[in-house]
Design a protein around this motif. Structure first.
Motif, PDB file in Angstrom:
ATOM      1  N   PRO A 173      48.878  51.914  30.275  1.00 50.29           N
ATOM      2  CA  PRO A 173      48.739  53.003  29.294  1.00 50.29           C
ATOM      3  C   PRO A 173      47.250  53.251  29.036  1.00 50.29           C
ATOM      4  CG  PRO A 173      50.208  51.255  28.513  1.00 50.29           C
ATOM      5  CD  PRO A 173      49.466  50.708  29.683  1.00 50.29           C
ATOM      6  N   THR A 174      46.856  54.516  28.987  1.00 49.63           N
ATOM      7  CA  THR A 174      45.437  54.860  28.883  1.00 49.63           C
ATOM      8  C   THR A 174      45.214  55.952  27.848  1.00 49.63           C
ATOM      9  OG1 THR A 174      45.110  54.318  31.225  1.00 49.63           O
ATOM     10  CG2 THR A 174      43.421  55.660  30.173  1.00 49.63           C
ATOM     11  N   VAL A 175      44.175  55.788  27.041  1.00 49.72           N
ATOM     12  CA  VAL A 175      43.750  56.832  26.107  1.00 49.72           C
ATOM     13  C   VAL A 175      42.416  57.380  26.601  1.00 49.72           C
ATOM     14  CG1 VAL A 175      44.961  55.896  24.114  1.00 49.72           C
ATOM     15  CG2 VAL A 175      42.654  55.106  24.615  1.00 49.72           C
ATOM     16  N   GLN A 176      42.183  58.669  26.349  1.00 47.59           N
ATOM     17  CA  GLN A 176      40.947  59.284  26.808  1.00 47.59           C
ATOM     18  C   GLN A 176      40.484  60.352  25.830  1.00 47.59           C
ATOM     19  OE1 GLN A 176      42.003  60.952  30.627  1.00 47.59           O
ATOM     20  NE2 GLN A 176      42.632  62.896  29.727  1.00 47.59           N
ATOM     21  N   THR A 177      39.205  60.683  25.916  1.00 45.90           N
ATOM     22  CA  THR A 177      38.646  61.724  25.068  1.00 45.90           C
ATOM     23  C   THR A 177      39.120  63.092  25.551  1.00 45.90           C
ATOM     24  OG1 THR A 177      36.664  61.766  26.459  1.00 45.90           O
ATOM     25  CG2 THR A 177      36.615  60.359  24.504  1.00 45.90           C
ATOM     26  N   SER A 178      38.992  64.090  24.699  1.00 44.16           N
ATOM     27  CA  SER A 178      39.484  65.430  25.030  1.00 44.16           C
ATOM     28  C   SER A 178      38.756  66.035  26.220  1.00 44.16           C
ATOM     29  CB  SER A 178      39.347  66.350  23.811  1.00 44.16           C
ATOM     30  OG  SER A 178      40.164  65.897  22.749  1.00 44.16           O
ATOM     31  N   ASN A 179      37.470  65.711  26.381  1.00 42.21           N
ATOM     32  CA  ASN A 179      36.728  66.268  27.517  1.00 42.21           C
ATOM     33  C   ASN A 179      36.889  65.447  28.790  1.00 42.21           C
ATOM     34  OD1 ASN A 179      35.164  64.007  27.046  1.00 42.21           O
ATOM     35  ND2 ASN A 179      33.377  65.134  26.291  1.00 42.21           N
ATOM     36  N   GLY A 180      37.613  64.324  28.715  1.00 37.41           N
ATOM     37  CA  GLY A 180      37.888  63.520  29.898  1.00 37.41           C
ATOM     38  C   GLY A 180      36.729  62.681  30.394  1.00 37.41           C
ATOM     39  N   ASN A 181      35.641  62.600  29.640  1.00 34.16           N
ATOM     40  CA  ASN A 181      34.467  61.853  30.097  1.00 34.16           C
ATOM     41  C   ASN A 181      34.552  60.357  29.815  1.00 34.16           C
ATOM     42  OD1 ASN A 181      33.137  64.050  31.178  1.00 34.16           O
ATOM     43  ND2 ASN A 181      32.143  64.578  29.246  1.00 34.16           N
ATOM     44  N   PHE A 182      35.513  59.941  28.994  1.00 38.71           N
ATOM     45  CA  PHE A 182      35.671  58.512  28.712  1.00 38.71           C
ATOM     46  C   PHE A 182      37.147  58.195  28.535  1.00 38.71           C
ATOM     47  CE2 PHE A 182      36.261  54.952  25.811  1.00 38.71           C
ATOM     48  CZ  PHE A 182      35.489  53.977  26.423  1.00 38.71           C
ATOM     49  N   SER A 183      37.578  57.087  29.138  1.00 37.99           N
ATOM     50  CA  SER A 183      38.956  56.638  28.962  1.00 37.99           C
ATOM     51  C   SER A 183      38.998  55.115  29.007  1.00 37.99           C
ATOM     52  CB  SER A 183      39.876  57.220  30.040  1.00 37.99           C
ATOM     53  OG  SER A 183      39.549  56.701  31.318  1.00 37.99           O
ATOM     54  N   PHE A 184      40.013  54.569  28.352  1.00 41.79           N
ATOM     55  CA  PHE A 184      40.207  53.118  28.331  1.00 41.79           C
ATOM     56  C   PHE A 184      41.694  52.824  28.420  1.00 41.79           C
ATOM     57  CE2 PHE A 184      41.278  49.261  25.926  1.00 41.79           C
ATOM     58  CZ  PHE A 184      40.575  48.322  26.670  1.00 41.79           C
ATOM     59  N   GLY A 185      42.047  51.910  29.315  1.00 43.85           N
ATOM     60  CA  GLY A 185      43.442  51.524  29.472  1.00 43.85           C
ATOM     61  C   GLY A 185      43.573  50.040  29.731  1.00 43.85           C
ATOM     62  N   VAL A 186      44.668  49.463  29.282  1.00 44.02           N
ATOM     63  CA  VAL A 186      44.942  48.049  29.524  1.00 44.02           C
ATOM     64  C   VAL A 186      46.448  47.874  29.654  1.00 44.02           C
ATOM     65  CG1 VAL A 186      44.974  47.518  27.048  1.00 44.02           C
ATOM     66  CG2 VAL A 186      44.571  45.683  28.701  1.00 44.02           C
ATOM     67  N   GLY A 187      46.863  47.062  30.633  1.00 40.56           N
ATOM     68  CA  GLY A 187      48.287  46.875  30.856  1.00 40.56           C
ATOM     69  C   GLY A 187      48.567  45.715  31.796  1.00 40.56           C
ATOM     70  N   PRO A 188      49.846  45.404  32.006  1.00 42.30           N
ATOM     71  CA  PRO A 188      50.225  44.236  32.806  1.00 42.30           C
ATOM     72  C   PRO A 188      50.305  44.542  34.302  1.00 42.30           C
ATOM     73  CG  PRO A 188      52.172  45.238  31.880  1.00 42.30           C
ATOM     74  CD  PRO A 188      51.009  46.050  31.372  1.00 42.30           C
ATOM     75  N   TYR A 189      50.219  43.481  35.087  1.00 45.96           N
ATOM     76  CA  TYR A 189      50.485  43.577  36.521  1.00 45.96           C
ATOM     77  C   TYR A 189      51.209  42.312  36.967  1.00 45.96           C
ATOM     78  CZ  TYR A 189      46.369  40.549  37.047  1.00 45.96           C
ATOM     79  OH  TYR A 189      45.470  39.512  36.947  1.00 45.96           O
ATOM     80  N   ALA A 190      51.877  42.417  38.101  1.00 43.84           N
ATOM     81  CA  ALA A 190      52.560  41.272  38.699  1.00 43.84           C
ATOM     82  C   ALA A 190      52.482  41.422  40.210  1.00 43.84           C
ATOM     83  CB  ALA A 190      54.013  41.195  38.239  1.00 43.84           C
ATOM     84  N   GLY A 191      52.395  40.285  40.896  1.00 44.70           N
ATOM     85  CA  GLY A 191      52.276  40.341  42.347  1.00 44.70           C
ATOM     86  C   GLY A 191      52.959  39.173  43.026  1.00 44.70           C
ATOM     87  N   TYR A 192      53.254  39.367  44.314  1.00 49.62           N
ATOM     88  CA  TYR A 192      53.883  38.314  45.123  1.00 49.62           C
ATOM     89  C   TYR A 192      53.006  38.048  46.338  1.00 49.62           C
ATOM     90  CZ  TYR A 192      57.379  35.558  47.566  1.00 49.62           C
ATOM     91  OH  TYR A 192      58.039  34.535  48.203  1.00 49.62           O
ATOM     92  N   ARG A 193      52.795  36.763  46.620  1.00 48.84           N
ATOM     93  CA  ARG A 193      51.885  36.390  47.703  1.00 48.84           C
ATOM     94  C   ARG A 193      52.454  36.770  49.071  1.00 48.84           C
ATOM     95  NH1 ARG A 193      51.289  32.504  51.232  1.00 48.84           N
ATOM     96  NH2 ARG A 193      53.094  31.378  50.416  1.00 48.84           N
ATOM     97  N   LEU A 194      51.576  37.337  49.915  1.00 49.61           N
ATOM     98  CA  LEU A 194      51.954  37.717  51.274  1.00 49.61           C
ATOM     99  C   LEU A 194      51.446  36.724  52.314  1.00 49.61           C
ATOM    100  CD1 LEU A 194      51.159  41.541  51.079  1.00 49.61           C
ATOM    101  CD2 LEU A 194      53.374  40.421  50.764  1.00 49.61           C
ATOM    102  N   GLY A 195      50.282  36.142  52.069  1.00 47.92           N
ATOM    103  CA  GLY A 195      49.711  35.216  53.046  1.00 47.92           C
ATOM    104  C   GLY A 195      48.495  34.517  52.483  1.00 47.92           C
ATOM    105  N   GLY A 196      47.853  33.700  53.321  1.00 51.32           N
ATOM    106  CA  GLY A 196      46.652  32.989  52.903  1.00 51.32           C
ATOM    107  C   GLY A 196      46.169  32.060  54.002  1.00 51.32           C
ATOM    108  N   ARG A 197      44.902  31.629  53.897  1.00 50.51           N
ATOM    109  CA  ARG A 197      44.339  30.708  54.881  1.00 50.51           C
ATOM    110  C   ARG A 197      43.009  30.163  54.378  1.00 50.51           C
ATOM    111  NH1 ARG A 197      41.608  34.132  59.895  1.00 50.51           N
ATOM    112  NH2 ARG A 197      39.990  35.157  58.645  1.00 50.51           N
ATOM    113  N   GLY A 198      42.496  29.160  55.094  1.00 47.98           N
ATOM    114  CA  GLY A 198      41.166  28.640  54.841  1.00 47.98           C
ATOM    115  C   GLY A 198      40.293  28.861  56.065  1.00 47.98           C
ATOM    116  N   LYS A 199      38.998  29.065  55.852  1.00 50.96           N
ATOM    117  CA  LYS A 199      38.075  29.314  56.961  1.00 50.96           C
ATOM    118  C   LYS A 199      36.785  28.537  56.724  1.00 50.96           C
ATOM    119  CE  LYS A 199      35.587  33.059  59.317  1.00 50.96           C
ATOM    120  NZ  LYS A 199      35.335  34.530  59.352  1.00 50.96           N
TER     121      LYS A 199
END
Length: 265
Positions: A173-199
């Motif tokens: 969810p994001t709020v912004q000024t009327s002229n669109g020059n500034f906005s701020f949003g914060v919200g959740p995310y979730a993810g599932y691992r696809l792969g990985g390695r060491g180098k």
């Protein structure tokens, strides 16, 4: 008859003045202007601060009329995250070097705009964790069902890192000024691992560049979740992700949380 004519002349003058003021107002409120010619008609498009467009058509006879588009209720497209990763929590864990610990991501977003000052952004995409160690001779290894960090016997390490990739869902969810020059949003995310390695990269006894890989997951958590913040100033968007889950699986690595930040392109 003369009286009627005298009354109509001022009315016509005031009406034309009103249209001129409305056109001037559209020009003053616009934040961007585009000009082109179509069929001997000059077309001027004013991009207004509220996201709408005002179209001005000027013919050879210098007569013009305007068309103002309706505000779009939604938008979509692809964005790229370019940032860096670090981790916080266990002081005994290897120190991560910011340069080289990249956090690239590609996301498809759909943004719903119910009002001028609020929008709801949802996104699906893929991101990559890269953690490059400050100690270039320190190697991450899978050993006895857990992750260990050991000095490489060559003593000539030039690069050491571990990585993991995730498929993610985000809602901001994001709020912004009327002229669109500034906005701020914060919200959740979730993810599932696809792969990985060491180098690990080092110099062999002949001075040649050699590589060693730890294929498979480096015991990074299979499921990640956290909070994402986005701040936009003018055309520049800054993001920050903080994982609420541990970076590594329970009892298989140091207890850490991942912090990522950078820019959205």
């Amino acid at each position: 008859m003369k009286t009627t004519t005298l009354i109509l002349i001022p009315l016509l003058f005031l009406t034309s003045l009103g249209f001129a003021q409305e056109a001037d107002s559209a020009r003053q409120d616009s934040v961007k202007t585009t000009n082109f010619t179509l069929f001997n008609t000059d077309v001027i498009v004013y991009k207004n601060a509220d996201g709408t467009n005002t179209w001005e058509f000027v013919s050879k006879g210098d007569q013009y009329y305007e068309y103002q588009s309706k505000s779009k209720k939604s938008s979509n497209g692809l964005t790229l995250d370019i940032g860096i990763n670090t981790w916080i929590g266990d002081d005994a864990a290897p120190v991560v070097k910011p340069w080289g610990s990249w956090n690239p991501a590609i996301n498809y977003h759909y943004t719903y705009k119910p009002s001028k000052n609020f929008n709801l952004k949802s996104a699906i995409g893929v991101s990559w964790y890269n953690f490059k160690f400050e100690d270039r001779n320190l190697q991450a290894l899978r050993s006895n069902g857990s992750l260990v960090f050991e000095e490489h016997p060559s003593g000539t390490g030039t690069k050491s890192k571990i990585s993991a990739s995730y498929a993610n869902l985000t809602l901001i969810p994001t709020v912004q000024t009327s002229n669109g020059n500034f906005s701020f949003g914060v919200g959740p995310y979730a993810g599932y691992r696809l792969g990985g390695r060491g180098k690990f990269v080092y110099r062999d006894t002949s001075g040649n560049r050699a590589k060693e890989f730890q294929m498979g997951n480096m015991f990074a958590e299979n499921f990640r979740y956290g909070i994402r913040a986005e701040i936009t100033v003018a055309d520049l968007t800054f993001y920050m992700n903080y994982d609420l889950n541990n970076t590594f699986q329970e009892n298989k690595g140091p207890k850490l949380n991942t912090l990522s930040f950078g820019f959205v392109l």
